[in-house]
Design an enzyme around this catalytic site. Structure first.
Site, PDB file in Angstrom:
ATOM      1  N   VAL A  43       6.529 -30.952 -29.826  1.00 19.78           N
ATOM      2  CA  VAL A  43       6.177 -31.112 -31.121  1.00 19.78           C
ATOM      3  C   VAL A  43       5.987 -32.729 -31.364  1.00 19.78           C
ATOM      4  O   VAL A  43       7.003 -33.604 -31.224  1.00 19.78           O
ATOM      5  CB  VAL A  43       7.423 -30.616 -32.017  1.00 19.78           C
ATOM      6  N   VAL A  46       2.888 -37.961 -36.087  1.00 29.68           N
ATOM      7  CA  VAL A  46       2.106 -39.298 -36.226  1.00 29.68           C
ATOM      8  C   VAL A  46       2.719 -40.633 -35.850  1.00 29.68           C
ATOM      9  O   VAL A  46       2.011 -41.538 -35.456  1.00 29.68           O
ATOM     10  CB  VAL A  46       1.404 -39.078 -37.685  1.00 29.68           C
ATOM     11  N   SER A  47       4.066 -40.636 -36.030  1.00 30.31           N
ATOM     12  CA  SER A  47       4.857 -41.539 -35.655  1.00 30.31           C
ATOM     13  C   SER A  47       5.204 -41.418 -34.154  1.00 30.31           C
ATOM     14  O   SER A  47       6.351 -40.745 -33.815  1.00 30.31           O
ATOM     15  CB  SER A  47       6.020 -42.022 -36.497  1.00 30.31           C
ATOM     16  N   TYR A  48       4.257 -41.627 -32.991  1.00 30.39           N
ATOM     17  CA  TYR A  48       4.338 -40.991 -32.010  1.00 30.39           C
ATOM     18  C   TYR A  48       5.729 -41.151 -31.126  1.00 30.39           C
ATOM     19  O   TYR A  48       6.044 -40.096 -30.486  1.00 30.39           O
ATOM     20  CB  TYR A  48       3.397 -41.919 -30.993  1.00 30.39           C
ATOM     21  N   CYS A  53       9.884 -33.468 -26.659  1.00 28.44           N
ATOM     22  CA  CYS A  53       9.156 -32.719 -25.427  1.00 28.44           C
ATOM     23  C   CYS A  53       9.905 -31.151 -25.552  1.00 28.44           C
ATOM     24  O   CYS A  53      10.722 -30.859 -26.043  1.00 28.44           O
ATOM     25  CB  CYS A  53       9.749 -33.331 -24.003  1.00 28.44           C
ATOM     26  N   GLU A  55      11.099 -29.452 -23.199  1.00 24.78           N
ATOM     27  CA  GLU A  55      12.222 -29.006 -22.794  1.00 24.78           C
ATOM     28  C   GLU A  55      13.421 -29.385 -23.602  1.00 24.78           C
ATOM     29  O   GLU A  55      14.438 -28.521 -23.694  1.00 24.78           O
ATOM     30  CB  GLU A  55      12.721 -29.962 -21.290  1.00 24.78           C
ATOM     31  N   CYS A  95      13.830 -36.260 -20.671  1.00 20.85           N
ATOM     32  CA  CYS A  95      14.257 -34.941 -20.465  1.00 20.85           C
ATOM     33  C   CYS A  95      15.203 -34.593 -19.306  1.00 20.85           C
ATOM     34  O   CYS A  95      16.027 -33.755 -19.071  1.00 20.85           O
ATOM     35  CB  CYS A  95      12.953 -34.149 -20.404  1.00 20.85           C
TER      36      CYS A  95
HETATM   37  N1  THU Z   1       5.735 -33.652 -22.697  1.00 21.66           N
HETATM   38  C1  THU Z   1       6.798 -32.465 -22.753  1.00 21.66           C
HETATM   39  O1  THU Z   1       6.870 -31.878 -23.680  1.00 21.66           O
HETATM   40  N2  THU Z   1       7.405 -32.164 -21.456  1.00 21.66           N
HETATM   41  C2  THU Z   1       7.210 -33.039 -20.423  1.00 21.66           C
HETATM   42  O2  THU Z   1       7.674 -32.612 -19.397  1.00 21.66           O
HETATM   43  C3  THU Z   1       6.264 -33.997 -20.396  1.00 21.66           C
HETATM   44  C4  THU Z   1       5.577 -34.525 -21.400  1.00 21.66           C
HETATM   45  C5  THU Z   1       5.201 -33.951 -23.799  1.00 21.66           C
HETATM   46  C6  THU Z   1       3.723 -33.858 -24.095  1.00 21.66           C
HETATM   47  C7  THU Z   1       3.289 -34.938 -25.453  1.00 21.66           C
HETATM   48  O3  THU Z   1       3.318 -34.115 -26.416  1.00 21.66           O
HETATM   49  C8  THU Z   1       4.536 -36.054 -25.145  1.00 21.66           C
HETATM   50  O4  THU Z   1       5.554 -35.641 -24.174  1.00 21.66           O
HETATM   51  C9  THU Z   1       5.068 -36.350 -26.264  1.00 21.66           C
HETATM   52  O5  THU Z   1       6.562 -36.808 -26.171  1.00 21.66           O
END
Ligand code: THU
Length: 132
Positions: A43, A46-48, A53, A55, A95
């Site tokens: 998820v 916009v605020s990166y 993730c 997981e 993660c």
């Molecule tokens: N991202 C994951 O959700 N799992 C991973 O194992 C590696 C990367 C996501 C993809 C992108 O959305 C980025 O991490 C944002 O934190």
């Protein structure tokens, strides 16, 4: 519930990804020691830096359902890029630490490697990891 079932659930979860910035969909499916399955997707925001993730989404769902004693038996991470391809993608450092918190020595983690899916353990993913 075997690895293939877990992969199926991880792929279903990536379909729900909110990733308008990276266009990279990630799904995670986890099997707990209790035998329950939980899935999650990435998820973004916009605020990166606020993006989360797949997981961590799945594990948070598991704790919310099973409480603080939840332990991970297996984790499967699946992904799909903008071209619709699955590419090598191992769990990020955040993660890995998050998985370690709820892992046991037998926990297996599966993700897409250079030549298909790989299966590993926490001791390989996070050697000499921080514990307290
Ligand atoms: N991202 C994951 O959700 N799992 C991973 O194992 C590696 C990367 C996501 C993809 C992108 O959305 C980025 O991490 C944002 O934190």
């Amino acid at each position: 519930m075997d690895k293939t079932d877990l992969k199926t659930e991880a792929v279903k979860a990536l379909e729900k990804a909110y990733s308008p910035y990276s266009k990279f969909k990630v799904g995670a499916a986890i099997l707990t020691e209790s035998g329950n399955l939980y899935a999650g997707c990435n998820v973004e925001n916009v605020s990166y830096g606020l993006s989360i993730c797949a997981e961590r989404t799945a594990i948070t769902r598991a704790v919310t359902s099973e409480g603080p004693t939840m332990k991970l038996r297996e984790v499967f991470v699946a992904n799909r890029n903008e071209q619709g391809n699955s590419i090598p993608c191992s769990p990020c450092g955040a993660c890995r630490q998050f998985i370690a918190e709820f892992a046991i020595p037998a926990t297996r983690i599966h993700y897409t490697g250079e030549n298909g899916d790989v299966t590993t353990s926490m001791s390989d993913l996070l050697p000499d990891g921080f514990t307290f």
